[in-house]
Enzyme design. Structure first.
Site, mmCIF file in Angstrom:
data_model
loop_
_atom_site.group_PDB
_atom_site.id
_atom_site.type_symbol
_atom_site.label_atom_id
_atom_site.label_comp_id
_atom_site.label_asym_id
_atom_site.label_seq_id
_atom_site.Cartn_x
_atom_site.Cartn_y
_atom_site.Cartn_z
ATOM 1 N N ILE A 158 44.387 26.244 17.650
ATOM 2 C CA ILE A 158 44.186 24.986 16.929
ATOM 3 C C ILE A 158 43.873 25.274 15.471
ATOM 4 O O ILE A 158 43.006 26.092 15.163
ATOM 5 C CB ILE A 158 43.013 24.204 17.562
ATOM 6 C CG1 ILE A 158 43.248 24.017 19.060
ATOM 7 C CG2 ILE A 158 42.809 22.871 16.857
ATOM 8 C CD1 ILE A 158 42.000 23.677 19.844
ATOM 9 N N CYS A 159 44.561 24.589 14.574
ATOM 10 C CA CYS A 159 44.285 24.696 13.144
ATOM 11 C C CYS A 159 43.353 23.549 12.766
ATOM 12 O O CYS A 159 43.792 22.405 12.607
ATOM 13 C CB CYS A 159 45.584 24.634 12.348
ATOM 14 S SG CYS A 159 45.334 24.865 10.581
#
Length: 194
Positions: free
Chosen positions: A85-86
């Site tokens: 996840i960014c």
């Protein structure tokens, strides 16, 4: 010691007062390996989807953020095919926004918000990001398809039934093998040359 007591408090709070659409629990006996589920928010392409996440709490927690990744595939510009996840709160400063005052509940809520409102300007998946920016209808169709394929409740129910059937079949064949191997000495064929 501080990490264990803080994690115990956080997990107790998550079980008694979880954020809407979020659950989190200990995975087995280890306190540093957690599992979480986020239910896709209404009026998003992830609506009614159940998304599983892995939460690994580092030794230096809360001074270092937990490592969180999606186990359920999701079509999203800020989440890659490995489930990474960014999101700035998942990283330490100077590039990230993690602070020891944040907790696992806050992180899961932030991820839930990211699902509802992607950030196409900071993507992990460039192709999905450009689709989101320039052809949002196609993005919505693809995201809904992925949700139905990988995160729908019907799919989960079917997988659970399949897993239970496989377990029964495996146990049944093990029983047959055991029954077949209990041949009495009289029934065994004599070997030639012995």
């Amino acid at each position: 010691m501080q990490r264990a007591s803080r994690l115990s408090r956080e997990l107790a709070l998550l079980s008694t007062e979880p954020p809407p659409g979020i659950s989190c629990w200990q995975n087995g006996a280890r306190l540093d390996e957690l599992r979480a589920q986020i239910i896709g928010a209404a009026e998003t392409p992830y609506e009614k989807g159940i998304f599983d996440l892995e939460v690994v709490v580092p030794e230096r927690y809360p001074f270092e953020p937990p490592k969180i990744r999606f186990l359920t595939p999701i079509y999203h510009p800020n989440i890659d095919s490995a489930g990474r996840i960014c999101l700035d709160v998942l990283k330490l400063p100077p590039k990230g926004a993690w602070r020891p005052s944040l907790n696992i509940s806050t992180l899961l809520t932030s991820i839930q918000l990211l699902m509802a409102e992607p950030n196409p300007d900071d993507p992990l998946m460039a192709d999905i990001s450009s689709e989101y920016k320039y052809n949002k209808q196609l993005f919505l169709i693809n995201a809904k398809e992925w949700t139905e394929k990988y995160a729908s409740q019907q799919k989960r129910a079917l997988e659970e039934k399949t897993n239970q059937s496989e377990t029964k079949a495996t146990n049944g064949s093990a029983m047959q093998k055991r029954k077949g191997s209990s041949i009495s000495k009289k029934e065994k064929k004599p070997r030639m040359g012995s």
